[in-house]
Enzyme design. Structure first.
Site, mmCIF file in Angstrom:
data_model
loop_
_atom_site.group_PDB
_atom_site.id
_atom_site.type_symbol
_atom_site.label_atom_id
_atom_site.label_comp_id
_atom_site.label_asym_id
_atom_site.label_seq_id
_atom_site.Cartn_x
_atom_site.Cartn_y
_atom_site.Cartn_z
ATOM 1 C CB ALA A 252 27.680 75.900 -15.363
ATOM 2 C CG LEU A 253 27.216 81.285 -18.724
ATOM 3 C CD1 LEU A 253 27.291 82.231 -19.919
ATOM 4 C CD2 LEU A 253 27.770 81.962 -17.470
ATOM 5 N N GLY B 46 20.488 83.726 -14.048
ATOM 6 C CA GLY B 46 21.104 84.620 -13.062
ATOM 7 C C GLY B 46 22.301 85.334 -13.681
ATOM 8 C CG HIS B 47 25.816 83.075 -14.636
ATOM 9 N ND1 HIS B 47 25.470 81.744 -14.618
ATOM 10 C CD2 HIS B 47 26.743 83.225 -13.652
ATOM 11 C CE1 HIS B 47 26.164 81.116 -13.687
ATOM 12 N NE2 HIS B 47 26.942 81.988 -13.077
ATOM 13 C CE LYS C 217 22.798 80.845 -5.239
ATOM 14 N NZ LYS C 217 24.151 80.406 -5.391
HETATM 15 P P1 AMP Z 1 29.446 81.994 -10.418
HETATM 16 O O1 AMP Z 1 29.537 81.581 -11.849
HETATM 17 O O2 AMP Z 1 28.625 81.072 -9.588
HETATM 18 O O3 AMP Z 1 30.791 82.331 -9.822
HETATM 19 O O4 AMP Z 1 28.622 83.360 -10.411
HETATM 20 C C1 AMP Z 1 29.035 84.456 -11.188
HETATM 21 C C2 AMP Z 1 28.210 85.665 -10.795
HETATM 22 O O5 AMP Z 1 26.831 85.395 -11.020
HETATM 23 C C3 AMP Z 1 28.349 86.004 -9.302
HETATM 24 O O6 AMP Z 1 28.417 87.414 -9.153
HETATM 25 C C4 AMP Z 1 27.074 85.437 -8.728
HETATM 26 O O7 AMP Z 1 26.659 86.066 -7.537
HETATM 27 C C5 AMP Z 1 26.095 85.684 -9.851
HETATM 28 N N1 AMP Z 1 24.939 84.786 -9.723
HETATM 29 C C6 AMP Z 1 24.964 83.446 -9.515
HETATM 30 N N2 AMP Z 1 23.712 82.970 -9.371
HETATM 31 C C7 AMP Z 1 22.868 84.037 -9.502
HETATM 32 C C8 AMP Z 1 21.457 84.197 -9.429
HETATM 33 N N3 AMP Z 1 20.638 83.172 -9.223
HETATM 34 N N4 AMP Z 1 20.940 85.429 -9.602
HETATM 35 C C9 AMP Z 1 21.771 86.504 -9.811
HETATM 36 N N5 AMP Z 1 23.114 86.413 -9.881
HETATM 37 C C10 AMP Z 1 23.667 85.199 -9.720
#
Ligand code: AMP
Length: 284
Positions: A32-33, A36-37, A151
């Site tokens: 669900a990119l 941030g990703h 985050k």
């Molecule tokens: P997730 O898919 O939520 O497990 O996140 C994967 C990676 O993306 C993790 O290292 C998160 O901390 C990072 N991440 C999620 N949201 C953000 C954001 N808004 N800004 C920067 N990195 C993010």
């Protein structure tokens, strides 16, 4: 962009690239990119020859089965966003690839104090699941550097501890800044689950964090935490503030006094009906 879904293929590819003298960066995600990703992928691309991004919704880190069920899964649009990026390899494994013989067959790790505070306190077993999946992913993607988002600040401390102290593997950890919407809300895969009213109230989270940053040292830490919680609870659709804390950034331990010179961070987790959001800002 290339997509690999077999564990053996990704491991063999990473080993080949490294044997050829290429640097490999790794960005683990649950898909669900959003931007941030993508910012993590860009940071990795800037410092490496190849970036592996994994997309895997890890069942063992969800303490709430409904949250796991409702977690957005948008593979086609994820791939469309990554298609434009150079030097990217997507690893999209199935549960059986990550947990051959089931999750019980995979070692579990413990993180001491970090298991019992903030996210650890409110999401029982969460970090055990994070440790389990990250250890397995790092085994399959033995990159030079792993890129994580601030985050999930507590999670990044947990993963650092896993890599440096528990597994002792030579993988560098880079923590990248939080990417926000124009109104300050931290980008999150869960934001799409907010309705219009909830989305409006969600901006209170960043406002409260900013309030703390602006008023640090003008009031006691306890007062700031209390006022910030009250600010957030002004949102009609906000059901609960699980925590709002000002802590030492390196350890997440409470500061000994209000005038400490150590680096601080403020972190919060907020519950709406059906959606829970986390955010933080560094106070230095
Ligand atoms: P997730 O898919 O939520 O497990 O996140 C994967 C990676 O993306 C993790 O290292 C998160 O901390 C990072 N991440 C999620 N949201 C953000 C954001 N808004 N800004 C920067 N990195 C993010």
């Amino acid at each position: 962009m290339k997509v690999l879904d077999k564990a053996d293929d990704v491991l063999a590819s990473v080993i080949n690239w490294k044997n050829d003298g290429r640097r490999v960066g790794f960005v683990p995600t649950m898909g669900a990119l959003h931007d941030g990703h993508l910012s993590l992928v860009r940071s990795s691309n800037a410092e490496n020859d190849v970036t592996v991004i994994s997309i895997f919704v890890n069942p063992t880190q969800f303490n709430d089965p409904l949250d796991f069920q409702k977690y957005p899964r948008t593979l086609q649009s994820d791939l469309a966003q990554l298609k434009k990026m150079e030097q990217v390899v997507v690893f999209h494994p199935r549960v059986e690839d990550i947990y051959p013989g089931g999750p019980d067959n995979q070692p579990m790790y413990h993180f001491g104090y970090l298991d019992h505070i903030l996210e650890g306190e409110h999401r029982a077993g969460h970090f055990a699941g994070v440790g389990q999946v990250v250890a397995r992913l790092l085994h399959l993607v033995p990159a030079n550097t792993v890129y994580l988002g601030q985050k999930d600040y507590q999670q990044s401390l947990v993963i650092k501890k896993l890599i440096v102290e528990i597994l002792g593997i030579p993988i560098e950890v880079v923590i990248c800044p939080i990417i926000r919407e124009p109104d300050g809300l931290a980008m999150s895969s869960r934001n799409v689950r907010l309705n219009v009213e909830q989305r409006k109230d969600a901006t209170l989270i960043f406002q409260a964090l900013q309030f703390v940053k602006s008023n640090l040292r003008h009031a006691s830490i306890e007062d700031l935490e209390r006022q910030a919680i009250n600010m957030i609870l002004k949102g009609n659709t906000i059901r609960e503030v699980d925590y709002f804390k000002i802590l030492l950034a390196d350890s997440l331990i409470a500061p000994e006094n209000d005038s400490t010179n150590e680096k601080l961070i403020t972190l919060t987790a907020v519950q709406f009906d059906g959606v829970r959001l986390i955010d933080n800002i560094l106070l230095y």
